[in-house]
Design a protein around this motif. Structure first.
Motif, PDB file in Angstrom:
ATOM      1  N   CYS A  43      57.913  71.347  35.084  1.00  0.00           N
ATOM      2  CA  CYS A  43      57.940  70.310  36.115  1.00  0.00           C
ATOM      3  C   CYS A  43      59.323  70.253  36.768  1.00  0.00           C
ATOM      4  O   CYS A  43      60.338  70.071  36.092  1.00  0.00           O
ATOM      5  CB  CYS A  43      57.592  68.956  35.479  1.00  0.00           C
ATOM      6  SG  CYS A  43      57.650  67.570  36.628  1.00  0.00           S
ATOM      7  N   SER A  44      59.358  70.402  38.094  1.00  0.00           N
ATOM      8  CA  SER A  44      60.636  70.384  38.810  1.00  0.00           C
ATOM      9  C   SER A  44      61.041  68.974  39.224  1.00  0.00           C
ATOM     10  O   SER A  44      62.175  68.748  39.652  1.00  0.00           O
ATOM     11  CB  SER A  44      60.543  71.266  40.058  1.00  0.00           C
ATOM     12  OG  SER A  44      59.513  70.798  40.925  1.00  0.00           O
ATOM     13  N   GLY A  45      60.095  68.022  39.095  1.00  0.00           N
ATOM     14  CA  GLY A  45      60.395  66.636  39.446  1.00  0.00           C
ATOM     15  C   GLY A  45      60.481  65.768  38.202  1.00  0.00           C
ATOM     16  O   GLY A  45      61.116  66.140  37.209  1.00  0.00           O
ATOM     17  N   ARG A  46      59.830  64.616  38.258  1.00  0.00           N
ATOM     18  CA  ARG A  46      59.794  63.695  37.124  1.00  0.00           C
ATOM     19  C   ARG A  46      58.392  63.634  36.533  1.00  0.00           C
ATOM     20  O   ARG A  46      57.418  63.972  37.197  1.00  0.00           O
ATOM     21  CB  ARG A  46      60.191  62.279  37.563  1.00  0.00           C
ATOM     22  CG  ARG A  46      61.635  62.120  38.044  1.00  0.00           C
ATOM     23  CD  ARG A  46      61.827  62.531  39.479  1.00  0.00           C
ATOM     24  NE  ARG A  46      60.774  62.107  40.379  1.00  0.00           N
ATOM     25  CZ  ARG A  46      60.716  60.897  40.961  1.00  0.00           C
ATOM     26  NH1 ARG A  46      61.681  60.030  40.749  1.00  0.00           N
ATOM     27  NH2 ARG A  46      59.733  60.600  41.800  1.00  0.00           N
ATOM     28  N   VAL A  47      58.322  63.193  35.300  1.00  0.00           N
ATOM     29  CA  VAL A  47      57.026  62.951  34.671  1.00  0.00           C
ATOM     30  C   VAL A  47      56.662  61.490  34.935  1.00  0.00           C
ATOM     31  O   VAL A  47      57.425  60.581  34.589  1.00  0.00           O
ATOM     32  CB  VAL A  47      57.069  63.228  33.159  1.00  0.00           C
ATOM     33  CG1 VAL A  47      55.722  62.867  32.514  1.00  0.00           C
ATOM     34  CG2 VAL A  47      57.415  64.689  32.899  1.00  0.00           C
ATOM     35  N   VAL A  48      55.515  61.288  35.577  1.00  0.00           N
ATOM     36  CA  VAL A  48      55.047  59.941  35.902  1.00  0.00           C
ATOM     37  C   VAL A  48      53.917  59.594  34.938  1.00  0.00           C
ATOM     38  O   VAL A  48      52.921  60.321  34.852  1.00  0.00           O
ATOM     39  CB  VAL A  48      54.545  59.865  37.355  1.00  0.00           C
ATOM     40  CG1 VAL A  48      54.093  58.442  37.687  1.00  0.00           C
ATOM     41  CG2 VAL A  48      55.624  60.331  38.321  1.00  0.00           C
ATOM     42  N   VAL A  49      54.080  58.503  34.209  1.00  0.00           N
ATOM     43  CA  VAL A  49      53.097  58.110  33.200  1.00  0.00           C
ATOM     44  C   VAL A  49      52.285  56.928  33.718  1.00  0.00           C
ATOM     45  O   VAL A  49      52.843  55.944  34.220  1.00  0.00           O
ATOM     46  CB  VAL A  49      53.781  57.744  31.864  1.00  0.00           C
ATOM     47  CG1 VAL A  49      52.738  57.444  30.790  1.00  0.00           C
ATOM     48  CG2 VAL A  49      54.706  58.881  31.408  1.00  0.00           C
ATOM     49  N   LEU A  50      50.957  57.024  33.593  1.00  0.00           N
ATOM     50  CA  LEU A  50      50.032  55.989  34.044  1.00  0.00           C
ATOM     51  C   LEU A  50      49.228  55.461  32.864  1.00  0.00           C
ATOM     52  O   LEU A  50      48.849  56.218  31.972  1.00  0.00           O
ATOM     53  CB  LEU A  50      49.056  56.547  35.077  1.00  0.00           C
ATOM     54  CG  LEU A  50      49.624  57.238  36.320  1.00  0.00           C
ATOM     55  CD1 LEU A  50      48.492  57.884  37.114  1.00  0.00           C
ATOM     56  CD2 LEU A  50      50.382  56.238  37.176  1.00  0.00           C
ATOM     57  N   GLY A  51      48.921  54.181  32.879  1.00  0.00           N
ATOM     58  CA  GLY A  51      48.066  53.592  31.853  1.00  0.00           C
ATOM     59  C   GLY A  51      47.847  52.122  32.142  1.00  0.00           C
ATOM     60  O   GLY A  51      48.740  51.445  32.652  1.00  0.00           O
ATOM     61  N   MET A  52      46.649  51.639  31.823  1.00  0.00           N
ATOM     62  CA  MET A  52      46.310  50.226  32.018  1.00  0.00           C
ATOM     63  C   MET A  52      46.164  49.539  30.672  1.00  0.00           C
ATOM     64  O   MET A  52      45.770  50.148  29.679  1.00  0.00           O
ATOM     65  CB  MET A  52      44.987  50.089  32.778  1.00  0.00           C
ATOM     66  CG  MET A  52      45.092  50.333  34.276  1.00  0.00           C
ATOM     67  SD  MET A  52      46.056  49.076  35.154  1.00  0.00           S
ATOM     68  CE  MET A  52      45.009  47.631  34.927  1.00  0.00           C
ATOM     69  N   GLY A  53      46.431  48.238  30.643  1.00  0.00           N
ATOM     70  CA  GLY A  53      46.220  47.461  29.427  1.00  0.00           C
ATOM     71  C   GLY A  53      47.043  47.979  28.268  1.00  0.00           C
ATOM     72  O   GLY A  53      48.232  48.287  28.403  1.00  0.00           O
ATOM     73  N   LYS A  54      46.402  48.083  27.088  1.00  0.00           N
ATOM     74  CA  LYS A  54      47.116  48.568  25.908  1.00  0.00           C
ATOM     75  C   LYS A  54      47.587  49.993  26.111  1.00  0.00           C
ATOM     76  O   LYS A  54      48.673  50.362  25.652  1.00  0.00           O
ATOM     77  CB  LYS A  54      46.204  48.485  24.680  1.00  0.00           C
ATOM     78  CG  LYS A  54      45.641  47.098  24.385  1.00  0.00           C
ATOM     79  CD  LYS A  54      46.732  46.080  24.131  1.00  0.00           C
ATOM     80  CE  LYS A  54      46.150  44.749  23.687  1.00  0.00           C
ATOM     81  NZ  LYS A  54      45.334  44.104  24.753  1.00  0.00           N
ATOM     82  N   SER A  55      46.795  50.810  26.808  1.00  0.00           N
ATOM     83  CA  SER A  55      47.232  52.177  27.104  1.00  0.00           C
ATOM     84  C   SER A  55      48.474  52.166  27.990  1.00  0.00           C
ATOM     85  O   SER A  55      49.306  53.072  27.920  1.00  0.00           O
ATOM     86  CB  SER A  55      46.111  52.956  27.806  1.00  0.00           C
ATOM     87  OG  SER A  55      45.031  53.200  26.935  1.00  0.00           O
ATOM     88  N   GLY A  56      48.595  51.143  28.824  1.00  0.00           N
ATOM     89  CA  GLY A  56      49.791  51.001  29.649  1.00  0.00           C
ATOM     90  C   GLY A  56      51.027  50.753  28.810  1.00  0.00           C
ATOM     91  O   GLY A  56      52.107  51.292  29.089  1.00  0.00           O
ATOM     92  N   HIS A  57      50.880  49.938  27.766  1.00  0.00           N
ATOM     93  CA  HIS A  57      52.014  49.691  26.869  1.00  0.00           C
ATOM     94  C   HIS A  57      52.434  50.989  26.171  1.00  0.00           C
ATOM     95  O   HIS A  57      53.633  51.273  26.026  1.00  0.00           O
ATOM     96  CB  HIS A  57      51.660  48.627  25.841  1.00  0.00           C
ATOM     97  CG  HIS A  57      51.434  47.264  26.431  1.00  0.00           C
ATOM     98  ND1 HIS A  57      52.381  46.602  27.177  1.00  0.00           N
ATOM     99  CD2 HIS A  57      50.351  46.445  26.388  1.00  0.00           C
ATOM    100  CE1 HIS A  57      51.900  45.424  27.577  1.00  0.00           C
ATOM    101  NE2 HIS A  57      50.670  45.314  27.102  1.00  0.00           N
TER     102      HIS A  57
END
Length: 324
Positions: A43-57
């Motif tokens: 990855c030449s950029g950033r790692v973007v992490v997605l998650g909602m609710g408990k998965s978001g935490h």
């Protein structure tokens, strides 16, 4: 009223269920996991992490762990992403999306935009047949047989498995990047580890007029005045070239007084501790602490590269800096 034994029985059952989930997860650290690691490394950029609710935490924790171990990363709330925060995701970024069901509406709504940008999408789900898993470039299976919640509702074992999978990715990347303890300290300059690995003796030592120093012919009385003025509980004894000959401390003073020495008539070089332990300016403050602890002393003289007196340091300096 619930008995103590019931509390403990339920608590152990939760731990056992989550241990079983982690045990099953080990077999899924395989070629697909390695593919995910290679994708993140490329990855030449950033790692973007997605998650909602408990998965978001869990996602927020994963992003923080990645960022602090050499992989630039941040968390984006999927609900906010569809209302403008999608602009935070740029060409060259890589996406990690967490959803136990793989059918989280707020995440799946973003899939077309992610696909249009041609970004790698790594999905961590508990359902290999889900919409998210099917859309992913790489799918990591973090499914569990059962939640630890007796109702089967609250995410427990599933979030533990997702957390472990995320940690596995972060640490595998850390090792692949050759990330060191000093690199970690640079990401944590305010933490104790950062202080121990980054602070050097020259950052903390007393210098110039603040150094307690006398010549060998100085009387004990005058040496005591120098110690009192500088407030470090010691004074260096040096020759005319500032080469350290010895040190005189509170302990040396007590021993001299026990022997009935005349403080007004006795030269300091007859009661000093000769050839004292010294450290160099370029050493880590943590190394000075190790010397003090190993030899049960509270102060050290500091030499420069030529062996001349350059500073003085005591345990209080290390305490104030948070090295101890």
């Amino acid at each position: 009223m619930t008995a103590d034994t019931d509390f403990c029985r339920l608590g152990r059952a939760v731990v056992e269920t989550e241990m079983a989930a982690l045990d099953a997860l080990q077999s899924r650290i395989d070629g697909t996991f390695a593919d995910a690691c290679r994708s993140l490394l490329a990855c030449s950029g950033r790692v973007v992490v997605l998650g909602m609710g408990k998965s978001g935490h869990i996602g927020g924790k994963l992003a923080a762990t990645l960022a602090s171990t050499g992989t630039p990363a941040f968390f984006v709330h999927p609900g906010e992403a569809s209302h403008g925060d999608l602009g935070m995701i740029t060409s060259g970024d890589c996406i990690i999306a967490l959803s136990n069901s793989g059918e989280t509406e707020e995440i799946n709504r973003l899939l077309p935009a992610i696909k249009r940008r041609g970004l790698d999408l790594i999905a961590i789900t508990g359902n290999a047949r889900s919409t998210l898993a099917g859309a992913a470039t790489i799918h990591l299976d973090a499914g569990v047989d059962a939640e630890a919640c007796p109702l089967g509702l609250a995410p427990t074992a599933s979030t533990t498995a997702a957390l472990a999978m995320g940690d596995a990715l972060a640490i595998a990347l850390l090792d692949a990047r050759g990330f060191t303890a000093e690199d970690f300290a640079h990401s944590h300059p305010g933490g104790r580890l950062g202080r121990r690995l980054l602070l050097r003796i020259e950052d903390l030592m007393h210098t110039g007029e603040a150094i307690p120093v006398v010549l060998p012919e100085t009387t004990m009385a005058d040496a005591l005045l120098e110690m009192t003025r500088k407030g470090l509980g010691m004074t260096a004894v040096v020759d005319s070239q500032r080469q350290v000959l010895g040190i005189f401390t509170d302990g040396d003073l007590r021993r001299a007084l026990d022997e009935g020495v005349d403080v007004h008539a006795t030269a300091i070089d007859t009661v000093m501790t000769a050839n004292p332990r010294c450290v160099e300016v370029s050493q880590l403050a943590a190394e000075a602490l190790a010397v003090m602890e190993r030899h049960s002393i509270n102060g050290l003289l500091v030499n420069d590269a030529a062996g001349c007196l350059s500073g003085a340091l005591n345990m209080h300096d290390l305490l104030r800096a948070g090295v101890v």
